[in-house]
Design a protein around this motif. Structure first.
Motif, PDB file in Angstrom:
ATOM      1  N   GLY A 279       0.794  -1.228   0.000  1.00 23.81           N
ATOM      2  CA  GLY A 279       0.000   0.000   0.000  1.00 23.81           C
ATOM      3  C   GLY A 279       0.824   1.275   0.000  1.00 23.81           C
ATOM      4  O   GLY A 279       2.004   1.278  -0.361  1.00 23.81           O
ATOM      5  N   VAL A 280       0.183   2.334   0.437  1.00 26.25           N
ATOM      6  CA  VAL A 280       0.765   3.670   0.367  1.00 26.25           C
ATOM      7  C   VAL A 280       2.017   3.843   1.224  1.00 26.25           C
ATOM      8  O   VAL A 280       2.833   4.723   0.970  1.00 26.25           O
ATOM      9  N   GLY A 281       2.154   3.020   2.250  1.00 27.24           N
ATOM     10  CA  GLY A 281       3.328   3.144   3.112  1.00 27.24           C
ATOM     11  C   GLY A 281       3.207   4.283   4.101  1.00 27.24           C
ATOM     12  O   GLY A 281       2.213   5.012   4.137  1.00 27.24           O
ATOM     13  N   ILE A 282       4.237   4.421   4.926  1.00 22.44           N
ATOM     14  CA  ILE A 282       4.258   5.430   5.980  1.00 22.44           C
ATOM     15  C   ILE A 282       5.629   6.112   5.913  1.00 22.44           C
ATOM     16  O   ILE A 282       6.648   5.419   5.900  1.00 22.44           O
ATOM     17  N   PRO A 283       5.670   7.438   5.854  1.00 22.64           N
ATOM     18  CA  PRO A 283       6.977   8.103   5.810  1.00 22.64           C
ATOM     19  C   PRO A 283       7.802   7.781   7.066  1.00 22.64           C
ATOM     20  O   PRO A 283       7.242   7.671   8.158  1.00 22.64           O
ATOM     21  N   LYS A 284       9.123   7.651   6.876  1.00 22.80           N
ATOM     22  CA  LYS A 284      10.043   7.285   7.968  1.00 22.80           C
ATOM     23  C   LYS A 284       9.823   8.090   9.246  1.00 22.80           C
ATOM     24  O   LYS A 284       9.804   7.541  10.340  1.00 22.80           O
ATOM     25  N   GLU A 285       9.651   9.400   9.077  1.00 29.50           N
ATOM     26  CA  GLU A 285       9.565  10.259  10.270  1.00 29.50           C
ATOM     27  C   GLU A 285       8.279  10.026  11.064  1.00 29.50           C
ATOM     28  O   GLU A 285       8.213  10.351  12.233  1.00 29.50           O
ATOM     29  N   ASN A 286       7.271   9.440  10.421  1.00 30.09           N
ATOM     30  CA  ASN A 286       6.003   9.190  11.127  1.00 30.09           C
ATOM     31  C   ASN A 286       5.928   7.803  11.750  1.00 30.09           C
ATOM     32  O   ASN A 286       5.057   7.531  12.564  1.00 30.09           O
ATOM     33  N   LEU A 287       6.869   6.955  11.340  1.00 29.56           N
ATOM     34  CA  LEU A 287       6.807   5.539  11.719  1.00 29.56           C
ATOM     35  C   LEU A 287       6.718   5.290  13.233  1.00 29.56           C
ATOM     36  O   LEU A 287       5.877   4.521  13.682  1.00 29.56           O
ATOM     37  N   PRO A 288       7.554   5.955  14.054  1.00 25.88           N
ATOM     38  CA  PRO A 288       7.489   5.656  15.495  1.00 25.88           C
ATOM     39  C   PRO A 288       6.168   6.100  16.124  1.00 25.88           C
ATOM     40  O   PRO A 288       5.803   5.612  17.186  1.00 25.88           O
ATOM     41  N   LYS A 289       5.453   7.011  15.475  1.00 22.42           N
ATOM     42  CA  LYS A 289       4.265   7.589  16.101  1.00 22.42           C
ATOM     43  C   LYS A 289       2.989   6.800  15.852  1.00 22.42           C
ATOM     44  O   LYS A 289       1.980   7.055  16.500  1.00 22.42           O
TER      45      LYS A 289
ATOM     46  N   PHE B  35       2.038   4.050  16.706  1.00 23.82           N
ATOM     47  CA  PHE B  35       1.543   3.276  17.843  1.00 23.82           C
ATOM     48  C   PHE B  35       1.002   4.178  18.956  1.00 23.82           C
ATOM     49  O   PHE B  35       0.581   3.696  20.002  1.00 23.82           O
ATOM     50  N   ASN B  36       1.041   5.498  18.719  1.00 29.31           N
ATOM     51  CA  ASN B  36       0.475   6.422  19.708  1.00 29.31           C
ATOM     52  C   ASN B  36      -1.037   6.494  19.553  1.00 29.31           C
ATOM     53  O   ASN B  36      -1.554   6.400  18.438  1.00 29.31           O
ATOM     54  N   ARG B  37      -1.711   6.717  20.668  1.00 31.86           N
ATOM     55  CA  ARG B  37      -3.166   6.848  20.630  1.00 31.86           C
ATOM     56  C   ARG B  37      -3.582   8.019  19.765  1.00 31.86           C
ATOM     57  O   ARG B  37      -3.004   9.099  19.858  1.00 31.86           O
ATOM     58  N   PHE B  38      -4.573   7.801  18.938  1.00 33.48           N
ATOM     59  CA  PHE B  38      -5.199   8.808  18.084  1.00 33.48           C
ATOM     60  C   PHE B  38      -4.288   9.337  16.991  1.00 33.48           C
ATOM     61  O   PHE B  38      -4.652  10.262  16.280  1.00 33.48           O
ATOM     62  N   TYR B  39      -3.081   8.762  16.852  1.00 36.65           N
ATOM     63  CA  TYR B  39      -2.203   9.267  15.802  1.00 36.65           C
ATOM     64  C   TYR B  39      -2.594   8.677  14.456  1.00 36.65           C
ATOM     65  O   TYR B  39      -2.792   7.477  14.316  1.00 36.65           O
ATOM     66  N   ARG B  40      -2.718   9.536  13.456  1.00 35.85           N
ATOM     67  CA  ARG B  40      -2.986   9.092  12.096  1.00 35.85           C
ATOM     68  C   ARG B  40      -2.098   9.891  11.166  1.00 35.85           C
ATOM     69  O   ARG B  40      -1.946  11.099  11.323  1.00 35.85           O
ATOM     70  N   VAL B  41      -1.499   9.206  10.175  1.00 36.79           N
ATOM     71  CA  VAL B  41      -0.458   9.844   9.367  1.00 36.79           C
ATOM     72  C   VAL B  41      -1.002  11.003   8.552  1.00 36.79           C
ATOM     73  O   VAL B  41      -0.458  12.106   8.580  1.00 36.79           O
ATOM     74  N   ASP B  42      -2.064  10.749   7.813  1.00 36.37           N
ATOM     75  CA  ASP B  42      -2.579  11.777   6.916  1.00 36.37           C
ATOM     76  C   ASP B  42      -4.023  12.037   7.312  1.00 36.37           C
ATOM     77  O   ASP B  42      -4.898  11.230   7.054  1.00 36.37           O
TER      78      ASP B  42
ATOM     79  N   LEU C 255      -6.849   4.362  17.054  1.00 41.12           N
ATOM     80  CA  LEU C 255      -6.581   3.640  18.299  1.00 41.12           C
ATOM     81  C   LEU C 255      -6.080   2.211  18.065  1.00 41.12           C
ATOM     82  O   LEU C 255      -5.478   1.600  18.950  1.00 41.12           O
ATOM     83  N   GLY C 256      -6.333   1.697  16.873  1.00 40.19           N
ATOM     84  CA  GLY C 256      -6.062   0.279  16.605  1.00 40.19           C
ATOM     85  C   GLY C 256      -4.659  -0.173  16.971  1.00 40.19           C
ATOM     86  O   GLY C 256      -4.481  -1.150  17.708  1.00 40.19           O
ATOM     87  N   LEU C 257      -3.647   0.540  16.484  1.00 45.67           N
ATOM     88  CA  LEU C 257      -2.267   0.100  16.731  1.00 45.67           C
ATOM     89  C   LEU C 257      -1.823   0.364  18.165  1.00 45.67           C
ATOM     90  O   LEU C 257      -0.994  -0.368  18.702  1.00 45.67           O
ATOM     91  N   ALA C 258      -2.378   1.405  18.786  1.00 43.68           N
ATOM     92  CA  ALA C 258      -2.048   1.667  20.197  1.00 43.68           C
ATOM     93  C   ALA C 258      -2.540   0.509  21.061  1.00 43.68           C
ATOM     94  O   ALA C 258      -1.825   0.022  21.949  1.00 43.68           O
ATOM     95  N   ILE C 259      -3.737   0.050  20.771  1.00 44.49           N
ATOM     96  CA  ILE C 259      -4.294  -1.100  21.503  1.00 44.49           C
ATOM     97  C   ILE C 259      -3.485  -2.354  21.189  1.00 44.49           C
ATOM     98  O   ILE C 259      -3.169  -3.147  22.089  1.00 44.49           O
TER      99      ILE C 259
ATOM    100  N   GLY D 202       5.363  -9.695  24.516  1.00 42.51           N
ATOM    101  CA  GLY D 202       5.893  -9.561  23.162  1.00 42.51           C
ATOM    102  C   GLY D 202       6.345  -8.160  22.814  1.00 42.51           C
ATOM    103  O   GLY D 202       6.385  -7.261  23.671  1.00 42.51           O
ATOM    104  N   GLU D 203       6.707  -8.009  21.557  1.00 43.03           N
ATOM    105  CA  GLU D 203       7.168  -6.725  21.017  1.00 43.03           C
ATOM    106  C   GLU D 203       6.495  -6.518  19.669  1.00 43.03           C
ATOM    107  O   GLU D 203       6.233  -7.486  18.958  1.00 43.03           O
ATOM    108  N   ILE D 204       6.287  -5.256  19.301  1.00 40.12           N
ATOM    109  CA  ILE D 204       5.696  -4.965  17.993  1.00 40.12           C
ATOM    110  C   ILE D 204       6.360  -3.729  17.413  1.00 40.12           C
ATOM    111  O   ILE D 204       6.725  -2.810  18.148  1.00 40.12           O
ATOM    112  N   TRP D 205       6.582  -3.749  16.106  1.00 45.68           N
ATOM    113  CA  TRP D 205       7.136  -2.560  15.448  1.00 45.68           C
ATOM    114  C   TRP D 205       6.754  -2.569  13.969  1.00 45.68           C
ATOM    115  O   TRP D 205       6.227  -3.562  13.467  1.00 45.68           O
ATOM    116  N   ALA D 206       7.019  -1.443  13.320  1.00 46.46           N
ATOM    117  CA  ALA D 206       6.636  -1.299  11.918  1.00 46.46           C
ATOM    118  C   ALA D 206       7.842  -0.946  11.067  1.00 46.46           C
ATOM    119  O   ALA D 206       8.793  -0.327  11.546  1.00 46.46           O
TER     120      ALA D 206
END
Ligand code: ATP
Ligand code: MG
Length: 154
Positions: free
Chosen positions: A84-94, A96-103, A115-119, A129-133
């Motif tokens: 898909g569209v992907g996520i810019p590098k600078e937004n990647l760490p964010k 997993f934050n609550r309510f954060y959406r790239v665009d 909220l999905g990824l924060a949960i 476990g651990e999770i990352w993107a």
């Protein structure tokens, strides 16, 4: 609950295959055999549902979504990739934050609360476990998560 992880993931993917509306191809790269994890099945279902729903949401027509599972020592690693569209590098760490959406504009059109990824992160970490993107802008995204295998198995 002690759960055979491969069987568990197969049934999640079967459900996505059944309810598929878009022109999207699912590919499973699962190892043979049984790998037991101690998980809350309802919660982990929610985690995987969110990751796959995101992958579908951001996939182009005809896109391939790959779900790969690999065992590494006493851990099991899951990777869900889209084209898909992907996520810019600078937004990647964010993401997993609550309510954060790239665009914001694009996200509003596609729906959701951010909220999905924060949960998902909370739940994966609660199960040890651990999770990352990982992502390439315009090429696709891979969500990785690792869970410990049930010790009785290794
Ligand atoms: P919700 O999951 O609450 O319905 P959401 O999907 O927008 O809303 P998250 O799942 O937390 O929220 O994802 C956060 C943001 O990360 C998304 O809004 C999107 O911008 C970005 N994102 C997540 N997964 C992907 C993906 N596979 N490809 C591109 N962007 C993604
Ligand atoms: Mg989501």
């Amino acid at each position: 609950e002690r759960t055979d992880y491969i069987t568990f993931c197969q049934s999640i993917m079967d459900r996505f295959e059944m309810s598929k509306k878009q022109n999207i191809e699912f590919v499973r790269q699962f190892p043979k055999g049984s790998f037991y994890v101690l998980i809350d099945r309802d919660k982990l279902t929610q985690v995987i549902d969110n990751i796959i729903s995101n992958a579908i949401k951001y996939s182009p027509e005809g896109g391939i979504i790959t779900f790969a599972i690999r065992r590494r020592g006493n851990k099991i690693r899951s990777m869900i990739s889209d084209q898909g569209v992907g996520i810019p590098k600078e937004n990647l760490p964010k993401i997993f934050n609550r309510f954060y959406r790239v665009d914001r504009a694009r996200s509003r059109k596609l729906g959701g609360t951010g909220l999905g990824l924060a949960i998902a992160k909370e739940m994966v970490e609660a199960q040890g476990g651990e999770i990352w993107a990982e992502s390439d802008w315009n090429r696709g995204t891979t969500i990785h998560f690792i869970l410990p295998l049930d010790r009785r198995d290794s």
